[in-house]
Design a protein around this motif. Structure first.
Motif, PDB file in Angstrom:
ATOM      1  N   GLU A 179      21.587  10.908   5.725  1.00  0.00           N
ATOM      2  CA  GLU A 179      22.522  10.455   6.630  1.00  0.00           C
ATOM      3  C   GLU A 179      22.737   8.605   6.493  1.00  0.00           C
ATOM      4  N   LYS A 180      21.561   7.683   6.431  1.00  0.00           N
ATOM      5  CA  LYS A 180      21.443   6.670   6.830  1.00  0.00           C
ATOM      6  C   LYS A 180      20.297   6.012   5.842  1.00  0.00           C
ATOM      7  N   VAL A 181      20.247   5.360   5.555  1.00  0.00           N
ATOM      8  CA  VAL A 181      18.932   4.181   4.438  1.00  0.00           C
ATOM      9  C   VAL A 181      18.881   3.391   4.670  1.00  0.00           C
ATOM     10  N   ARG A 182      17.676   3.100   5.441  1.00  0.00           N
ATOM     11  CA  ARG A 182      17.588   1.984   6.285  1.00  0.00           C
ATOM     12  C   ARG A 182      16.320   1.114   4.579  1.00  0.00           C
ATOM     13  N   VAL A 183      16.196  -0.340   3.883  1.00  0.00           N
ATOM     14  CA  VAL A 183      15.438  -0.399   3.298  1.00  0.00           C
ATOM     15  C   VAL A 183      15.085  -1.667   4.059  1.00  0.00           C
ATOM     16  N   PHE A 184      13.990  -2.019   4.811  1.00  0.00           N
ATOM     17  CA  PHE A 184      13.680  -3.330   5.480  1.00  0.00           C
ATOM     18  C   PHE A 184      12.994  -4.291   4.717  1.00  0.00           C
ATOM     19  N   LEU A 185      13.736  -4.897   3.953  1.00  0.00           N
ATOM     20  CA  LEU A 185      13.479  -5.757   2.873  1.00  0.00           C
ATOM     21  C   LEU A 185      12.399  -7.160   3.422  1.00  0.00           C
ATOM     22  N   SER A 186      14.044  -7.989   4.066  1.00  0.00           N
ATOM     23  CA  SER A 186      13.205  -9.416   4.294  1.00  0.00           C
ATOM     24  C   SER A 186      12.062  -9.149   5.464  1.00  0.00           C
ATOM     25  N   GLU A 187      12.237  -8.333   6.215  1.00  0.00           N
ATOM     26  CA  GLU A 187      10.822  -7.767   7.062  1.00  0.00           C
ATOM     27  C   GLU A 187      10.162  -7.572   6.746  1.00  0.00           C
ATOM     28  N   GLY A 188      10.115  -6.989   5.281  1.00  0.00           N
ATOM     29  CA  GLY A 188       8.778  -6.564   4.440  1.00  0.00           C
ATOM     30  C   GLY A 188       8.300  -4.848   5.021  1.00  0.00           C
ATOM     31  N   TRP A 219       8.641   4.988   5.904  1.00  0.00           N
ATOM     32  CA  TRP A 219       7.553   4.954   5.057  1.00  0.00           C
ATOM     33  C   TRP A 219       7.269   3.161   5.199  1.00  0.00           C
ATOM     34  N   THR A 220       5.980   2.759   4.535  1.00  0.00           N
ATOM     35  CA  THR A 220       5.922   1.491   4.998  1.00  0.00           C
ATOM     36  C   THR A 220       5.849   0.929   3.135  1.00  0.00           C
ATOM     37  N   PHE A 221       5.863  -0.411   3.082  1.00  0.00           N
ATOM     38  CA  PHE A 221       6.309  -0.552   1.279  1.00  0.00           C
ATOM     39  C   PHE A 221       4.860  -0.607   1.126  1.00  0.00           C
ATOM     40  N   ALA A 222       3.789   0.132   1.657  1.00  0.00           N
ATOM     41  CA  ALA A 222       2.480  -0.073   0.850  1.00  0.00           C
ATOM     42  C   ALA A 222       2.215   0.953   0.320  1.00  0.00           C
ATOM     43  N   TRP A 223       3.087   2.292   1.551  1.00  0.00           N
ATOM     44  CA  TRP A 223       2.710   3.251   1.362  1.00  0.00           C
ATOM     45  C   TRP A 223       3.401   4.073   0.214  1.00  0.00           C
ATOM     46  N   LEU A 224       4.353   3.864   0.148  1.00  0.00           N
ATOM     47  CA  LEU A 224       5.384   4.012  -0.984  1.00  0.00           C
ATOM     48  C   LEU A 224       5.225   2.596  -2.233  1.00  0.00           C
ATOM     49  N   ARG A 225       4.545   1.803  -2.262  1.00  0.00           N
ATOM     50  CA  ARG A 225       3.695   1.330  -4.122  1.00  0.00           C
ATOM     51  C   ARG A 225       2.609   2.502  -3.993  1.00  0.00           C
ATOM     52  N   ASP A 226       1.713   2.930  -3.227  1.00  0.00           N
ATOM     53  CA  ASP A 226       0.748   3.645  -3.614  1.00  0.00           C
ATOM     54  C   ASP A 226       1.220   5.029  -3.714  1.00  0.00           C
ATOM     55  N   ALA A 227       2.684   5.477  -3.482  1.00  0.00           N
ATOM     56  CA  ALA A 227       2.698   6.961  -3.991  1.00  0.00           C
ATOM     57  C   ALA A 227       4.052   6.904  -4.951  1.00  0.00           C
ATOM     58  N   CYS A 228       3.929   5.813  -6.061  1.00  0.00           N
ATOM     59  CA  CYS A 228       4.861   5.434  -6.582  1.00  0.00           C
ATOM     60  C   CYS A 228       4.799   6.724  -7.948  1.00  0.00           C
TER      61      CYS A 228
END
Ligand SMILES: [Zn+2]
Ligand SMILES: [Zn+2]
Length: 151
Positions: free
Chosen positions: A32-41, A56-65
């Motif tokens: 329904e809503k996707v938020r990508v907190f890019l600038s906040e990292g 998910w944290t970006f670290a998690w997502l990177r390791d779940a590529c």
């Protein structure tokens, strides 16, 4: 009159097979809503139309590529999606910044893609994939129950 050539699949077995690779209901894989907190990292948050909330944290997502290379690498190392690579023990303490994407964009209407600072960008994170790797207590608990991981 012969019934040869007609094979009936026992109902139970058929149901069991379907259970294994059961596609998630549409409402569970439609954000329904996707938020990508890019600038906040910080990471990514999704509100699904069935009312579920995932983060998910970006670290998690990177390791779940989910790209073929990373999936294969994780399989070889026996890592689950999101599980970081073991740090080399002999290495000098070195500051490595947490994984973060330079940019993120939608792929059609079904997925997210990240351009990571390390140059990697091959992973297409479909809504279905993201929902399956939801990290909320409820989902991780259900996954542990299903795989029988002791806790
Ligand atoms: Zn990858
Ligand atoms: Zn969840």
């Amino acid at each position: 009159m012969s019934h040869e050539g007609i094979r009936f699949v026992p109902k139970d077995e058929e149901a069991r097979e379907k259970e294994e690779s059961r596609p998630l209901p549409r409402i569970a894989v439609t954000p329904e809503k996707v938020r990508v907190f890019l600038s906040e990292g910080k990471g990514v948050e999704i509100d699904w139309i069935d009312g579920h909330h995932s983060a998910w944290t970006f670290a998690w997502l990177r390791d779940a590529c989910p790209c073929a290379t990373c999936v294969e690498e994780r399989a070889l190392e026996g890592r689950k999606p999101g599980q970081p690579k073991p740090k080399p023990t002999a290495a000098l303490p070195m500051y490595t910044p947490p994984p973060k994407p330079k940019s993120a964009h939608a792929v059609g209407r079904y997925a997210l893609q990240f351009n990571w600072l390390d140059g990697h960008s091959g992973g297409i994170y479909s809504w279905e994939y993201l929902r399956r790797v939801c990290q909320c207590r409820e989902c991780t608990f259900a996954a542990e129950e299903a795989t029988g991981t002791p806790n």
